[in-house]
Write an enzyme that holds these catalytic residues in place. Structure first.
Site, PDB file in Angstrom:
ATOM      1  N   HIS A  85       0.971  -1.376   0.018  1.00 37.51           N
ATOM      2  CA  HIS A  85      -0.112   0.065   0.053  1.00 37.51           C
ATOM      3  C   HIS A  85       0.816   1.149  -0.103  1.00 37.51           C
ATOM      4  O   HIS A  85       0.441   2.262  -0.266  1.00 37.51           O
ATOM      5  CB  HIS A  85      -0.926  -0.061   1.072  1.00 37.51           C
ATOM      6  CG  HIS A  85      -0.517   0.268   2.391  1.00 37.51           C
ATOM      7  ND1 HIS A  85       0.062  -0.613   3.530  1.00 37.51           N
ATOM      8  CD2 HIS A  85      -0.113   1.470   2.933  1.00 37.51           C
ATOM      9  CE1 HIS A  85       0.581   0.023   4.651  1.00 37.51           C
ATOM     10  NE2 HIS A  85       0.372   1.381   4.012  1.00 37.51           N
ATOM     11  N   ASP A 135      -0.680  -7.547   1.738  1.00 37.67           N
ATOM     12  CA  ASP A 135      -0.047  -6.324   1.554  1.00 37.67           C
ATOM     13  C   ASP A 135       1.315  -6.329   1.666  1.00 37.67           C
ATOM     14  O   ASP A 135       2.077  -5.898   2.728  1.00 37.67           O
ATOM     15  CB  ASP A 135      -0.634  -5.287   2.835  1.00 37.67           C
ATOM     16  CG  ASP A 135      -0.372  -4.032   2.637  1.00 37.67           C
ATOM     17  OD1 ASP A 135       0.303  -3.450   1.664  1.00 37.67           O
ATOM     18  OD2 ASP A 135      -0.335  -3.172   3.674  1.00 37.67           O
ATOM     19  N   SER A 229       4.471   2.124   8.098  1.00 41.11           N
ATOM     20  CA  SER A 229       4.239   1.190   7.173  1.00 41.11           C
ATOM     21  C   SER A 229       5.200   0.473   6.326  1.00 41.11           C
ATOM     22  O   SER A 229       6.162   1.097   6.316  1.00 41.11           O
ATOM     23  CB  SER A 229       3.020   1.695   6.034  1.00 41.11           C
ATOM     24  OG  SER A 229       2.112   1.969   6.690  1.00 41.11           O
ATOM     25  N   GLY A 230       5.374  -0.842   6.204  1.00 40.90           N
ATOM     26  CA  GLY A 230       6.039  -1.400   5.693  1.00 40.90           C
ATOM     27  C   GLY A 230       7.652  -1.731   6.383  1.00 40.90           C
ATOM     28  O   GLY A 230       8.440  -2.670   6.123  1.00 40.90           O
TER      29      GLY A 230
END
Length: 336
Positions: A85, A135, A229-230
């Protein structure tokens, strides 16, 4: 004086440049962690080798200014693991992105910092935006990274590995809330509570939104937030003396809310996909993994003409509906 001695030992005994994969799962500096929230958590000390696998994914525009977008982890000398994402709304070409390794401060430069461009972006072929199924994404770097004490690969557990009790688990990142609350751009870290999927998926928690490809951790004051994120969720394996990366930060309902843990893509679930995508032979599982949930995959995203140079974190539609449900339950309690 003690810290200086540690740094000297690391310099003398640490792995030489170019040995990516020889050492993985370098430890967070547990002694520096406190019970503070990750929103304003504790700084990662520079020059210690803590969180050696983490990287900052950034994009650029003119005049040359970099913006931290997401985190990621080095899993081989030329591949980075992150969340799909982070790139779904990208409006600028990959040539305008960069991956920064070895820095604890976003402004840090110098010989211990490595910067690479993205040669290729591979998002999971069954990634579903908004719902955030699958994701995960892999980024092939334009050239290999030179590993050293402060740049090493993350350790990914195989799908059949029986991990010990997950008591010492940690997250790290440069997320927006972390940076704003600390007033600086230093990498933050925090110890988080691992939440098993059965509890995480119960009606009072995330109520059916958790699948076999997810793991949950952090809630009630300790969690990741926008901009993380990530990045990695790691848990200590004292028997092996290593930290395994169990998750890739994916989504959450707000930040650090009670019974609303952060949700991660499970690295064990995607282990074979990761290594196969990199062109390496995956490990054959010794046990049959749980079947994947049934869903309809969305088509690959279409990149439109640029409207802004970088994607910025935005609330997911799913987050809105769960938060709406919380509000309705609260109002119901007030009325009756």
């Amino acid at each position: 004086m003690i810290l200086l001695c540690i740094l000297i030992l690391l310099a003398l005994c640490g792995p030489a440049h170019g040995t990516c994969g020889q050492t993985c799962g370098l430890r967070p500096m547990i002694s520096t962690l406190s019970s503070t929230r990750v929103v304003g958590g504790s700084d990662v000390l520079p020059g210690t080798g803590a969180w050696a696998g983490i990287a900052s994914v950034r994009c650029y525009w003119n005049p040359p200014v970099s913006v931290h977008v997401c985190g990621g982890t080095l899993i081989s000398s030329q591949w980075l693991l992150s969340a799909a994402h982070c790139f779904i709304n990208r409006t600028n070409p990959l040539s305008e992105w960069a991956i920064v390794f070895g820095a604890t401060s976003l402004a840090q430069t110098g010989p211990d910092v490595e910067v690479r461009r993205i040669k290729r972006l591979i998002m999971h072929e069954k990634y579903v935006p908004v719902l955030e199924y699958n994701d995960v994404a892999l980024l092939e770097l334009d050239r290999p990274v030179r590993c050293r004490y402060n740049i090493q690969t993350a350790c990914l557990p195989g799908p059949s590995m029986n991990l010990p009790e997950k008591k010492n688990c940690y997250v790290a990142g440069w997320g927006d809330r972390i940076v704003k609350s600390s007033g600086r751009d230093i990498l933050q870290q925090a110890k988080v509570e691992f939440v098993n999927n059965q509890l995480c998926n119960s009606s009072e928690w995330l109520d059916g939104y958790i699948y076999d490809f997810n793991v949950c951790a952090g809630q009630g004051g300790v969690s990741t937030c926008q901009g993380d994120s990530g990045g990695p969720l790691v848990c200590e394996d004292k028997r092996a003396g290593v930290f395994w990366q169990l998750g890739v930060t994916s989504w959450g309902i707000g930040c650090a809310r009670p019974k609303r843990p952060s949700v991660f893509a499970s690295t064990q679930y995607y282990y074979n996909w990761i290594w196969k995508t990199m062109g390496r032979k995956p490990v054959t599982p010794t046990v049959t993994p749980a079947p994947a949930p049934t869903y309809t995959a969305a088509p690959q995203p279409v990149v439109t003409q640029p409207t802004q140079p970088c994607p910025f974190p935005r609330e997911k539609l799913r987050q809105f509906f769960i938060m709406l449900k919380d509000i309705l339950q609260y109002l119901k309690g007030k009325l009756f």
